[in-house]
Design a protein around this motif. Sequence first.
Motif, PDB file in Angstrom:
ATOM      1  N   ALA A  55      -5.911 -11.300  -4.217  1.00 57.58           N
ATOM      2  CA  ALA A  55      -5.491 -12.703  -4.101  1.00 57.58           C
ATOM      3  C   ALA A  55      -4.096 -12.795  -3.486  1.00 57.58           C
ATOM      4  O   ALA A  55      -3.830 -13.661  -2.645  1.00 57.58           O
ATOM      5  CB  ALA A  55      -5.521 -13.369  -5.471  1.00 57.58           C
ATOM      6  N   SER A  56      -3.200 -11.885  -3.897  1.00 54.87           N
ATOM      7  CA  SER A  56      -1.856 -11.867  -3.329  1.00 54.87           C
ATOM      8  C   SER A  56      -1.908 -11.531  -1.840  1.00 54.87           C
ATOM      9  O   SER A  56      -1.192 -12.141  -1.031  1.00 54.87           O
ATOM     10  CB  SER A  56      -0.993 -10.838  -4.062  1.00 54.87           C
ATOM     11  OG  SER A  56       0.281 -10.713  -3.447  1.00 54.87           O
ATOM     12  N   THR A  57      -2.783 -10.589  -1.469  1.00 54.23           N
ATOM     13  CA  THR A  57      -2.921 -10.225  -0.056  1.00 54.23           C
ATOM     14  C   THR A  57      -3.450 -11.395   0.757  1.00 54.23           C
ATOM     15  O   THR A  57      -2.976 -11.664   1.871  1.00 54.23           O
ATOM     16  CB  THR A  57      -3.856  -9.015   0.092  1.00 54.23           C
ATOM     17  OG1 THR A  57      -3.287  -7.902  -0.616  1.00 54.23           O
ATOM     18  CG2 THR A  57      -4.053  -8.646   1.555  1.00 54.23           C
ATOM     19  N   THR A  58      -4.428 -12.113   0.206  1.00 55.31           N
ATOM     20  CA  THR A  58      -4.963 -13.287   0.895  1.00 55.31           C
ATOM     21  C   THR A  58      -3.862 -14.304   1.167  1.00 55.31           C
ATOM     22  O   THR A  58      -3.795 -14.900   2.252  1.00 55.31           O
ATOM     23  CB  THR A  58      -6.083 -13.933   0.067  1.00 55.31           C
ATOM     24  OG1 THR A  58      -7.146 -12.987  -0.099  1.00 55.31           O
ATOM     25  CG2 THR A  58      -6.625 -15.178   0.735  1.00 55.31           C
ATOM     26  N   PRO A 196       6.900   3.526   3.859  1.00 57.69           N
ATOM     27  CA  PRO A 196       5.552   3.006   3.583  1.00 57.69           C
ATOM     28  C   PRO A 196       4.617   4.122   3.142  1.00 57.69           C
ATOM     29  O   PRO A 196       4.818   5.296   3.484  1.00 57.69           O
ATOM     30  CB  PRO A 196       5.124   2.439   4.944  1.00 57.69           C
ATOM     31  CG  PRO A 196       5.888   3.248   5.931  1.00 57.69           C
ATOM     32  CD  PRO A 196       7.208   3.566   5.295  1.00 57.69           C
ATOM     33  N   TYR A 197       3.587   3.756   2.388  1.00 62.49           N
ATOM     34  CA  TYR A 197       2.562   4.719   2.014  1.00 62.49           C
ATOM     35  C   TYR A 197       1.270   3.987   1.678  1.00 62.49           C
ATOM     36  O   TYR A 197       1.254   2.777   1.437  1.00 62.49           O
ATOM     37  CB  TYR A 197       3.016   5.609   0.844  1.00 62.49           C
ATOM     38  CG  TYR A 197       3.322   4.878  -0.445  1.00 62.49           C
ATOM     39  CD1 TYR A 197       2.390   4.808  -1.477  1.00 62.49           C
ATOM     40  CD2 TYR A 197       4.567   4.280  -0.643  1.00 62.49           C
ATOM     41  CE1 TYR A 197       2.674   4.156  -2.667  1.00 62.49           C
ATOM     42  CE2 TYR A 197       4.869   3.625  -1.828  1.00 62.49           C
ATOM     43  CZ  TYR A 197       3.917   3.568  -2.831  1.00 62.49           C
ATOM     44  OH  TYR A 197       4.206   2.911  -4.009  1.00 62.49           O
ATOM     45  N   THR A 218      -4.548   0.227  -0.933  1.00 65.12           N
ATOM     46  CA  THR A 218      -3.347  -0.612  -0.899  1.00 65.12           C
ATOM     47  C   THR A 218      -2.308   0.013   0.023  1.00 65.12           C
ATOM     48  O   THR A 218      -1.976   1.198  -0.122  1.00 65.12           O
ATOM     49  CB  THR A 218      -2.746  -0.795  -2.302  1.00 65.12           C
ATOM     50  OG1 THR A 218      -3.714  -1.422  -3.156  1.00 65.12           O
ATOM     51  CG2 THR A 218      -1.500  -1.661  -2.250  1.00 65.12           C
ATOM     52  N   TYR A 219      -1.820  -0.793   0.956  1.00 64.20           N
ATOM     53  CA  TYR A 219      -0.743  -0.371   1.841  1.00 64.20           C
ATOM     54  C   TYR A 219       0.566  -0.926   1.302  1.00 64.20           C
ATOM     55  O   TYR A 219       0.739  -2.139   1.177  1.00 64.20           O
ATOM     56  CB  TYR A 219      -0.995  -0.878   3.257  1.00 64.20           C
ATOM     57  CG  TYR A 219       0.114  -0.524   4.230  1.00 64.20           C
ATOM     58  CD1 TYR A 219       0.538   0.780   4.390  1.00 64.20           C
ATOM     59  CD2 TYR A 219       0.729  -1.521   4.996  1.00 64.20           C
ATOM     60  CE1 TYR A 219       1.545   1.107   5.277  1.00 64.20           C
ATOM     61  CE2 TYR A 219       1.737  -1.201   5.901  1.00 64.20           C
ATOM     62  CZ  TYR A 219       2.143   0.118   6.029  1.00 64.20           C
ATOM     63  OH  TYR A 219       3.148   0.436   6.909  1.00 64.20           O
ATOM     64  N   HIS A 220       1.477  -0.022   0.954  1.00 62.13           N
ATOM     65  CA  HIS A 220       2.801  -0.380   0.451  1.00 62.13           C
ATOM     66  C   HIS A 220       3.762  -0.310   1.644  1.00 62.13           C
ATOM     67  O   HIS A 220       4.038   0.777   2.158  1.00 62.13           O
ATOM     68  CB  HIS A 220       3.219   0.575  -0.659  1.00 62.13           C
ATOM     69  CG  HIS A 220       2.183   0.763  -1.733  1.00 62.13           C
ATOM     70  ND1 HIS A 220       2.171   0.032  -2.898  1.00 62.13           N
ATOM     71  CD2 HIS A 220       1.092   1.577  -1.788  1.00 62.13           C
ATOM     72  CE1 HIS A 220       1.134   0.406  -3.644  1.00 62.13           C
ATOM     73  NE2 HIS A 220       0.467   1.338  -2.988  1.00 62.13           N
ATOM     74  N   GLU A 264       6.294  -5.365   0.502  1.00 61.77           N
ATOM     75  CA  GLU A 264       5.126  -6.015  -0.085  1.00 61.77           C
ATOM     76  C   GLU A 264       3.973  -5.014  -0.164  1.00 61.77           C
ATOM     77  O   GLU A 264       4.016  -3.936   0.433  1.00 61.77           O
ATOM     78  CB  GLU A 264       4.685  -7.226   0.750  1.00 61.77           C
ATOM     79  CG  GLU A 264       5.597  -8.423   0.671  1.00 61.77           C
ATOM     80  CD  GLU A 264       5.497  -9.180  -0.647  1.00 61.77           C
ATOM     81  OE1 GLU A 264       4.673  -8.781  -1.511  1.00 61.77           O
ATOM     82  OE2 GLU A 264       6.224 -10.171  -0.812  1.00 61.77           O
ATOM     83  N   ASN A 265       2.933  -5.380  -0.923  1.00 61.26           N
ATOM     84  CA  ASN A 265       1.720  -4.581  -1.053  1.00 61.26           C
ATOM     85  C   ASN A 265       0.535  -5.374  -0.509  1.00 61.26           C
ATOM     86  O   ASN A 265       0.362  -6.541  -0.859  1.00 61.26           O
ATOM     87  CB  ASN A 265       1.460  -4.203  -2.508  1.00 61.26           C
ATOM     88  CG  ASN A 265       2.592  -3.385  -3.108  1.00 61.26           C
ATOM     89  OD1 ASN A 265       3.191  -2.553  -2.432  1.00 61.26           O
ATOM     90  ND2 ASN A 265       2.884  -3.603  -4.372  1.00 61.26           N
ATOM     91  N   TYR A 266      -0.259  -4.726   0.327  1.00 67.01           N
ATOM     92  CA  TYR A 266      -1.443  -5.352   0.908  1.00 67.01           C
ATOM     93  C   TYR A 266      -2.677  -4.564   0.470  1.00 67.01           C
ATOM     94  O   TYR A 266      -2.850  -3.403   0.862  1.00 67.01           O
ATOM     95  CB  TYR A 266      -1.347  -5.365   2.437  1.00 67.01           C
ATOM     96  CG  TYR A 266      -0.315  -6.333   2.973  1.00 67.01           C
ATOM     97  CD1 TYR A 266      -0.685  -7.575   3.482  1.00 67.01           C
ATOM     98  CD2 TYR A 266       1.041  -6.013   2.969  1.00 67.01           C
ATOM     99  CE1 TYR A 266       0.262  -8.473   3.973  1.00 67.01           C
ATOM    100  CE2 TYR A 266       1.991  -6.896   3.453  1.00 67.01           C
ATOM    101  CZ  TYR A 266       1.597  -8.123   3.955  1.00 67.01           C
ATOM    102  OH  TYR A 266       2.528  -9.003   4.430  1.00 67.01           O
ATOM    103  N   THR A 267      -3.507  -5.196  -0.352  1.00 64.54           N
ATOM    104  CA  THR A 267      -4.709  -4.540  -0.867  1.00 64.54           C
ATOM    105  C   THR A 267      -5.929  -4.995  -0.081  1.00 64.54           C
ATOM    106  O   THR A 267      -6.139  -6.193   0.125  1.00 64.54           O
ATOM    107  CB  THR A 267      -4.896  -4.842  -2.362  1.00 64.54           C
ATOM    108  OG1 THR A 267      -3.809  -4.264  -3.086  1.00 64.54           O
ATOM    109  CG2 THR A 267      -6.201  -4.255  -2.888  1.00 64.54           C
TER     110      THR A 267
END
Length: 310
Positions: A55-58, A196-197, A218-220, A264-267
């Motif tokens: 939801a955060s990624t959206t 990043p990781y 998840t991309y950090h 940020e984190n993108y899942t």
Amino acid sequence: MRIVGIVILCASTIFVLNYLSEDTLQPKEFKPTPENTSDQTQNNTSYMEFQNELASTTELITVPIGGFHTNFIRLKPGELDVTNYTLYSRNSGPGEVSYNIYRVKKVYETEDIGMADGLSVSIEPSGYIAQPHDNYTSKLIINTTPELAFHGAGTEYTLYIQANFEGESRSRSNDWVRVLVEGEETVPGASGFYQPYLTLQNESITLEAGQNGETYCTYHTGGMGIRDISYDVHRTTDKSDALPIPAGLTVNIEPSNFIAKNFENYTSHITVKTSPDLPSGEYILNIEILSNGRTTEDVSFTVNVSENVM
């Protein structure tokens, strides 16, 4: 009899704790059932956590965002440097944009601690009217005087920016830039923080041929600058040789293309589909992150396929 009962109770408790620690608290592999693969995912203790991250990624790929192109700057007292900041308006606007910039203690903190003597910042342009579906780049100018103090080999000053977008309360337009003020000797390793990781919810998935499964990655982003991100998936061997993904095996990642802001984190949701005639075996996949078109991070993901017993 009371002592025997206590011993039995303790033994039972140890068994339950061992069972939980091995099978429940540390899930390593997702094994869907033939009846309903989604039920197995929902039984995973981290399911709701990943739903929240999705939801955060959206939101991150929908609402206005902003960030610096470079998040780490080295300066000597008396020098000046510039980094660009870009705001992406997405569907919002038209609306007036203005900026707040001040010094904070460290990355992720937002409390104004006052600008140091000898350190000043400005941004150009400092205000404008943003239209929908556009992006706007401003220059953050960091100026120092010879009197700016640093201690030891160097002192790091962290600056925080917040874009105020008229009529938009969901904007994710904040960011940080680290300014290292040093003497003649360069501070080693200072730029290596906040790298990043990429992480996987599960390193492997086990399916019968014809089944479908799902997991998450998840991309950090760290502090490498706002940039275009995309995913690439290909098959490898244990010797890292590239192989084509076989017919009957499909791996889909969503979202797979987006603009990522700093810190940020993108899942993303990974869906694995197999056909009934897919040969059984171990399929080792390599999931890569491409940052502005260049591979920067990758992880190994294994799909174990067994023969369909139905």
